[in-house]
Motif scaffolding. Sequence first.
Motif, PDB file in Angstrom:
ATOM      1  N   TYR A   1      46.573  22.687  19.368  1.00 37.40           N
ATOM      2  CA  TYR A   1      47.008  23.737  20.304  1.00 37.40           C
ATOM      3  C   TYR A   1      45.838  24.525  20.876  1.00 37.40           C
ATOM      4  O   TYR A   1      45.997  25.271  21.822  1.00 37.40           O
ATOM      5  CB  TYR A   1      47.961  24.720  19.605  1.00 37.40           C
TER       6      TYR A   1
ATOM      7  N   GLN B   1      55.546  27.806  24.421  1.00 37.51           N
ATOM      8  CA  GLN B   1      56.038  26.794  23.483  1.00 37.51           C
ATOM      9  C   GLN B   1      55.913  27.323  22.058  1.00 37.51           C
ATOM     10  O   GLN B   1      54.813  27.645  21.616  1.00 37.51           O
ATOM     11  CB  GLN B   1      55.194  25.515  23.588  1.00 37.51           C
TER      12      GLN B   1
ATOM     13  N   VAL C   1      61.024  21.991  16.502  1.00 39.52           N
ATOM     14  CA  VAL C   1      59.826  22.812  16.667  1.00 39.52           C
ATOM     15  C   VAL C   1      58.799  22.422  15.599  1.00 39.52           C
ATOM     16  O   VAL C   1      59.155  22.296  14.429  1.00 39.52           O
ATOM     17  CB  VAL C   1      60.176  24.315  16.536  1.00 39.52           C
TER      18      VAL C   1
ATOM     19  N   ASP D   1      50.391  29.838  26.617  1.00 40.66           N
ATOM     20  CA  ASP D   1      51.010  28.511  26.592  1.00 40.66           C
ATOM     21  C   ASP D   1      51.813  28.322  25.313  1.00 40.66           C
ATOM     22  O   ASP D   1      52.870  27.712  25.319  1.00 40.66           O
ATOM     23  CB  ASP D   1      49.914  27.446  26.681  1.00 40.66           C
ATOM     24  N   THR D   2      51.276  28.857  24.221  1.00 39.12           N
ATOM     25  CA  THR D   2      51.864  28.599  22.912  1.00 39.12           C
ATOM     26  C   THR D   2      52.111  29.907  22.177  1.00 39.12           C
ATOM     27  O   THR D   2      51.317  30.837  22.276  1.00 39.12           O
ATOM     28  CB  THR D   2      50.898  27.731  22.077  1.00 39.12           C
TER      29      THR D   2
ATOM     30  N   ARG E   1      61.294  31.453  22.726  1.00 40.78           N
ATOM     31  CA  ARG E   1      61.853  30.556  23.733  1.00 40.78           C
ATOM     32  C   ARG E   1      62.119  31.275  25.033  1.00 40.78           C
ATOM     33  O   ARG E   1      61.975  30.708  26.107  1.00 40.78           O
ATOM     34  CB  ARG E   1      63.141  29.920  23.208  1.00 40.78           C
TER      35      ARG E   1
END
Length: 357
Positions: free
Chosen positions: A191, A144, A172, A114-115, A139
């Motif tokens: 996160y 993310q 960001v 996800d991150t 990206r």
Amino acid sequence: MMNLKAYGYIETEENLDGLLPGRITESQRERFTVMTELGEVTALLKGSFYYHADMRTDFPCVGDFVLLRYSESGDSLIIKVLPRRSKFSRADYTGHAAGYAKTVLEQVVAANFDTVFILTSLNQDFNLNRILRYLTQARQSGGQPVIILTKADLAADYFPMLAAVQESIPDVPVHVISSHSGLGLNELAYYLIPGQTVVFLGMSGVGKSSLLNVLLEKHVMKVQEIREGDSRGRHTTTHRQLFMLPSGAMVIDTPGMRELGLFDAEEGISASFTDIEELFSQCRFSDCRHQTEPGCAVLSALNSGSLTRERWEQYQSQQQENRFVQHRSSYLIDKRAKDKTNAMWSKQAKKNGGRKQ
Ligand code: GDP
Ligand code: ZN
């Protein structure tokens, strides 16, 4: 019974057909460790994965959700890789040395995160351009991006570096941490929520293992296992590659991911061919392709012998390879953005009668 949702599994629309879903936590050559609702199992690939060399993107990797034909005794069989929501790939050169037609295959090294934590240390290695390059990769991956500036305890004053990042990358989130002093670690909790997966991207030495270790609350990365049924009781060190943190979040840390962090080809090429890039700025047309254009500084240098044909060809083949790699995987600078900029420049140049001001 373990709930696979804890591992980020989202129930699939697909008919499971009696197959067992799972998430790959470790991959060792042909053998995989897969977390399932029945616990962790070892699995091999169904034979058809090997039929087509150009199907390498279908090869499972750590983080993949797969469907297994479960076996109670012995290895289960991976039948299918479920669609990925994010991935990092690297180019895998095949037939390169052997002199065959060059093929670059994409090899996925982490999936379904996800991150993306982009780590850079707040010491003399701090480099904004490198962060931007990693950001492009992040990206493209589908995850993310979050920028993590590490080793804050080593910087007398990190504020200028933090400000530089925030100014050039306003969209960001940026966090300043120290794995040694503990500074800023609580900010990462946002996160690290249950079921979420994080990958670390960054050069060797920026503090990826150190961060992982503090997040694991001092649990060690390398796990010693005794292989049962081995008469000599041999100890095998296994390297776990998907870690479940005490917070319920996961971190993927694979050798392939670490190689991505080493990759800095664009920088390397520019640095070793500065003479050629200097010539480009002297060509009459800003969109000069250095082929037949009048006023081309490269052609004239080739004619006069101040640039050897060999060196020019070297440069071209490196550039070509680089572009090809970029195109095939999520490496490096976003080529589309670059083409767009180039197109904008040549349009501008045409407007100005094809001349530089
Ligand atoms: P990796 O290659 O990205 O996994 O980096 P490591 O976690 O192995 O760290 C590389 C070196 O930096 C080691 O000597 C660590 O002790 C050191 N290091 C990591 N984090 C910190 C930190 O927050 N502060 C300081 N002073 N050193 C750190
Ligand atoms: Zn030219």
